[in-house]
Each structure stands twice: as structure tokens, then as C-alpha cells.
Design a protein around this motif. Structure first.
Motif, short mmCIF file in Angstrom:
data_model
loop_
_atom_site.label_atom_id
_atom_site.label_comp_id
_atom_site.label_asym_id
_atom_site.label_seq_id
_atom_site.Cartn_x
_atom_site.Cartn_y
_atom_site.Cartn_z
N ARG A 184 -92.96 30.02 -71.25
CA ARG A 184 -93.69 30.26 -72.36
C ARG A 184 -94.55 29.37 -72.85
N GLU A 185 -95.67 29.78 -73.21
CA GLU A 185 -96.55 28.75 -73.85
C GLU A 185 -96.07 27.84 -74.87
N ASN A 186 -96.29 26.43 -75.06
CA ASN A 186 -96.00 25.53 -76.03
C ASN A 186 -94.37 25.02 -75.73
N GLU A 187 -93.79 25.99 -74.56
CA GLU A 187 -92.43 25.63 -74.69
C GLU A 187 -92.18 24.46 -73.28
N LYS A 188 -91.33 23.63 -73.32
CA LYS A 188 -91.30 22.75 -72.24
C LYS A 188 -90.49 22.94 -71.35
N GLU A 189 -89.15 24.03 -71.37
CA GLU A 189 -88.30 24.20 -70.53
C GLU A 189 -88.58 25.76 -70.37
N PRO A 190 -88.19 26.25 -69.37
CA PRO A 190 -87.88 27.68 -69.05
C PRO A 190 -87.18 28.34 -70.04
N ILE A 191 -87.10 29.60 -70.46
CA ILE A 191 -86.07 30.27 -71.28
C ILE A 191 -85.69 31.35 -70.46
N ILE A 192 -84.27 31.67 -70.62
CA ILE A 192 -83.70 32.66 -69.85
C ILE A 192 -83.28 33.95 -71.04
N ILE A 193 -83.83 34.94 -70.59
CA ILE A 193 -83.55 36.12 -71.63
C ILE A 193 -82.89 37.23 -70.79
N LEU A 194 -81.60 37.95 -71.55
CA LEU A 194 -80.97 38.87 -71.05
C LEU A 194 -81.21 40.06 -71.56
N ILE A 195 -81.70 41.15 -71.01
CA ILE A 195 -82.12 42.44 -71.46
C ILE A 195 -81.21 43.58 -70.98
N GLU A 196 -80.69 44.14 -72.03
CA GLU A 196 -79.97 45.33 -71.49
C GLU A 196 -80.84 46.65 -71.67
N GLN A 207 -99.21 35.40 -60.91
CA GLN A 207 -97.90 35.42 -61.33
C GLN A 207 -97.71 36.55 -62.19
N ILE A 208 -96.42 37.03 -62.30
CA ILE A 208 -96.10 38.27 -63.04
C ILE A 208 -96.01 37.84 -64.40
N ILE A 209 -96.66 38.38 -65.33
CA ILE A 209 -96.85 38.06 -66.76
C ILE A 209 -96.38 39.35 -67.81
N VAL A 210 -95.88 39.10 -68.91
CA VAL A 210 -95.68 39.97 -69.67
C VAL A 210 -97.19 40.29 -70.64
N ILE A 211 -97.50 41.62 -70.43
CA ILE A 211 -98.64 42.01 -71.32
C ILE A 211 -98.37 42.24 -72.74
N ALA A 212 -97.53 43.28 -72.84
CA ALA A 212 -97.15 43.53 -74.02
C ALA A 212 -95.67 44.07 -74.07
N PRO A 213 -94.77 43.73 -74.87
CA PRO A 213 -93.36 44.44 -75.19
C PRO A 213 -93.80 45.61 -76.12
N LEU A 214 -93.07 47.08 -75.82
CA LEU A 214 -93.48 47.90 -76.70
C LEU A 214 -92.68 48.03 -77.86
N GLU A 215 -92.90 48.80 -78.82
CA GLU A 215 -92.58 49.02 -80.05
C GLU A 215 -90.98 49.57 -80.05
N GLY A 216 -89.85 48.89 -80.54
CA GLY A 216 -88.56 49.21 -80.51
C GLY A 216 -87.81 49.33 -79.05
N THR A 217 -88.43 48.74 -78.30
CA THR A 217 -87.98 48.76 -76.70
C THR A 217 -86.97 47.54 -76.67
N PRO A 218 -86.06 47.63 -75.70
CA PRO A 218 -85.11 46.28 -75.48
C PRO A 218 -85.97 45.14 -75.26
N ALA A 219 -87.21 45.21 -74.62
CA ALA A 219 -88.01 44.01 -74.46
C ALA A 219 -88.35 43.18 -75.68
N GLN A 220 -88.73 44.15 -76.55
CA GLN A 220 -89.14 43.68 -77.92
C GLN A 220 -87.92 42.91 -78.80
N LYS A 221 -86.94 43.70 -78.58
CA LYS A 221 -85.73 43.20 -79.22
C LYS A 221 -84.98 42.00 -78.87
N ALA A 222 -85.34 41.81 -77.59
CA ALA A 222 -84.80 40.73 -76.84
C ALA A 222 -85.82 39.47 -77.09
N GLY A 223 -86.85 39.81 -77.61
CA GLY A 223 -87.81 38.53 -77.75
C GLY A 223 -88.92 38.21 -76.75
#
Length: 389
Positions: A173-185, A116-132
Motif C-alpha cells: 500500500r502507498e505510504n506503508e513501509k511493510e506489506p499488509i496481510i488481509i484475510l477476507i471471507e 502487477q495485479i492492483i485493486v481498482i475499487a472495492p464495491l459497496e458493502g462487500t467483503p473486500a470493502q469491509k476488510a479494508g
């Protein structure tokens, strides 16, 4: 080739530093099936012969596509998420992603054991980090396209895009029952190295974001600044650090670990070991040190944290690290395609393997989301408490 340095590698959206030298092999399908080196290739030769002689629409056969398909099937059968073949276009996209800046979301991704494709780390100050986005988030869909069975390279190509455009990710996400939708610019991603913050005029907080080829040079400047200020307390923050070049980690570790002591060992398939020893700077060896780690600390950052702990230089505060303890090299072929292959694994100074296990903190403090400020950063506050009590 990057100065013949050994590298710790993780599959990237935005950052991975590879051993870019390699073997130039002019492989082609005809050679492969006519010169098998293993009995298992005989069936491949038979299939090749049957198709080329008897298939109704022989002119529809695209031999380069068939060659790549055969290679990918062979590589995928190994079932190692860090070993895979990249076609020329995929290789170009990958190499473009390590040239310092590009357009995208600014997150490092990889494959877990379930592919499965997983997030290893969002980088400092990037859209991925700001989006959560958080480490270990599993990406279920990209712009409503399921990632089930999707290659990492395909996932990366879908997530990347021009500045100002939006990518829609559905994550588990771990400990979340339902999938989460995240929009990232998407934005212009510039890969940072480190950041120094002086806390209460007495503690140097060094956030080390990666181990690229400039990391030790930038760290040297910061270390000299700390020494000139007379500060004797350091927080080395390796959270969300996805790794990079081993030699950079060795050079940085040499500021804290005495000359000649092992920082890491590389173990090959035949059991032989190659040790990487401290170069002996040691000017920060006697300072009070705390290291911060979390699930986004991977590869070279895990090795540095583990080495500092094994040599009794610092407690580790935070969460168990990612657990990426194998070494890959990139083999280049003359048509622009590449093979990324696992060749060895890393061991900490006491002989411990971090692969799939990670480095465990001495003080466990979990955080389910990125804090908005330092006051909300429970791991950082614990490190400050340790250094000031």
C-alpha cells in the motif's frame, strides 16, 4: 451483445461490462503458421515444422495448448495491460462474474503498467470493502502464492471462491513501509447500482456504484424523487465506481448537461473522432452540484466527472481518479476463447485524454482509509460545506 452500446472496460474480479458481440474466427495453429501475413510468422512456421517432424516425443505435443501459447505470446508482446487473450475456461469465469451476483470478495482488479495485479475499487458493502482493501493496493501474494508474472485471469481465479471460505492477500500500500496481510471471507456478491440519502432535508447524496445496463433507469427514478421533493442541492458520489457502459453515463450526464453538448469523444487509431452528445433531459442542469471522486473512480465515472467539470456544472472534490481512458471490445472465437483488445481512447469535452492521467479534483482532499461514518468522511463533509455556505 448488449444493445450495441459502447463500453468502458476494466479487468474485473466482480464487474466489467463488455461489448459482447464479436468476430467468430475458427483459428487454429496449423492455419496460423501455414498462412503467415507477416514475415515475423516465418520463424513460428519453422519452429512448428521442427517440432512436429523431429521432436522425440511428438505424441506429447498438445496442439491446442501450443495454439493458445502462441496467441498469448503475441498478444502479450504488445505490452498493453488491457489487451489480452482468454482461454475458454477463463472466458467462462469472466462472463459468470458479470451476471449480477456471484461468490467472491467484491473488488475490481486490474493490471498496472508494471503488470502487477492492483485493486481498482472495492464495491459497496462487500467483503473486500469491509476488510479494508483500498484502490491502488498492489496484491503481492494470494494464499501465499506470489503474483509476480501472474496473469490477471489466474489472479482472479485464485481470489474467487465459495461463500464462507477465506482468501489470504498480501498487499503493498502507498505510504506503508511493510506489506499488509488481509484475510477476507468470501461471500455472495450482489452488484449494487446506486443509493440515495437525503442530508439535512436539503441535500441529495447519490452514491453511484457502477454504470451497468440498469444504471440510467435507476438514476431516473432517483432524479424524479429529488425533483418531487423540491431539493436543489446534489452530491454525485462517483468514488469507488469502476465504470461500465458508456451509454449509461451519457444518459445520466444528460440530466445535468444541455442537449447537444459533448459528454465524451472516442478517438480511433486513424485519428477520427466519434462524439457522444447529451440527449438533452437537462432537468437537473440548474441545481447546485458537487461531484466526489477518488482513486477508485475509473472509466465511465471519470468521463462523467470530467464532462461535468468541463461544462462548468460542478466542482470536483476528492483525489485524482484512476486514469483508465481506453476502450476495449471482446472478440469471441468459436471454441469459447476470446480476445480483449484496445480499439480507441476517450477524450473529455475539451479534448483532454484521461488515460494514465486521470481527472484531477478542483479541491484536493486525501483520505487514506474508508471512513466508518459520514462524519469521518472528509470529502463528503467538504461537499456539504460547499453546498451550504
Amino acid at each position: 451483445m448488449i444493445n450495441k452500446k459502447n463500453l468502458l472496460i476494466i479487468s474485473p474480479i466482480i464487474l466489467s461490462l463488455f461489448f459482447l458481440g464479436g468476430l467468430y474466427i475458427g483459428a487454429n495453429l496449423d492455419y496460423l503458421v501455414s498462412n503467415p501475413t507477416d514475415p515475423g510468422f516465418k520463424k513460428l512456421k519453422q519452429v512448428y515444422k521442427e517440432l512436429t517432424q523431429n521432436y522425440l516425443n511428438k505424441d506429447d505435443i498438445i496442439f491446442k495448448k501450443a495454439e493458445y501459447g502462441a496467441i498469448k505470446g503475441f498478444v502479450d508482446s504488445i505490452n498493453d495491460q488491457y489487451t489480452y487473450f482468454m482461454e475458454p475456461d477463463e472466458t467462462k469465469d469472466f462472463l459468470d462474474s458479470i451476471n449480477g451476483s456471484f461468490e467472491g470478495i467484491g473488488a475490481e482488479v486490474g493490471l498496472n503498467e508494471d503488470k502487477q495485479i492492483i485493486v481498482i475499487a472495492p464495491l459497496e458493502g462487500t467483503p473486500a470493502q469491509k476488510a479494508g482493501l483500498l484502490p491502488q493496493d498492489i496484491i503481492l501474494t494470494i494464499n501465499e502464492t506470489s503474483t509476480a508474472g501472474m496473469t490477471l485471469e489466474k489472479g482472479v481465479s485464485l481470489i474467487k471462491g465459495k461463500k464462507g471460505t477465506v482468501v489470504n492477500l498480501t498487499i503493498k500500500r502507498e505510504n506503508e513501509k511493510e506489506p499488509i496481510i488481509i484475510l477476507i471471507e468470501r461471500g455472495l456478491i450482489k452488484i449494487p447500482v446506486l443509493k440515495l440519502n437525503i442530508i439535512n432535508n436539503s441535500i441529495a447524496h447519490i452514491k453511484l456504484f457502477n454504470f451497468n445496463e440498469n444504471a440510467s433507469e435507476e438514476f431516473n427514478k432517483v432524479a424524479q424523487q429529488i425533483l418531487s421533493l423540491g431539493i436543489d442541492k446534489i452530491i454525485l458520489d462517483l468514488r469507488y465506481n469502476p465504470g461500465g457502459i458508456l451509454q449509461e453515463a451519457v444518459e445520466i450526464g444528460s440530466w445535468f448537461i444541455e442537449k447537444g453538448k459533448i459528454i465524451a469523444s472516442e478517438q480511433y487509431s486513424d485519428g477520427t473522432l466519434k462524439n457522444y452528445n447529451s440527449l438533452g433531459n437537462g432537468q437537473l442542469a440548474n441545481l447546485n452540484l458537487v461531484v466526489l471522486i477518488n482513486k477508485g473512480s475509473a472509466s465511465a465515472s471519470e468521463i462523467l466527472a470530467g464532462a461535468l467539470f468541463d461544462h462548468n456544472k460542478a466542482p470536483l472534490v476528492g483525489e485524482t481518479t484512476f486514469g483508465k481512458g481506453t476502450v476495449q471490445v471482446l472478440k469471441n472465437f468459436n471454441d469459447g476463447s476470446t480476445l480483449r483488445v484496445t480499439v480507441s481512447k476517450w477524450l473529455l469535452p475539451k479534448g483532454t485524454s484521461i488515460n494514465k492521467e486521470g481527472v484531477k479534483p478542483t479541491i484536493l482532499i486525501k483520505m487514506d482509509k474508508i471512513p466508518k461514518n459520514d462524519k469521518q468522511d472528509l470529502q463528503l463533509q467538504k461537499a456539504i460545506e460547499i453546498l451550504t455556505k
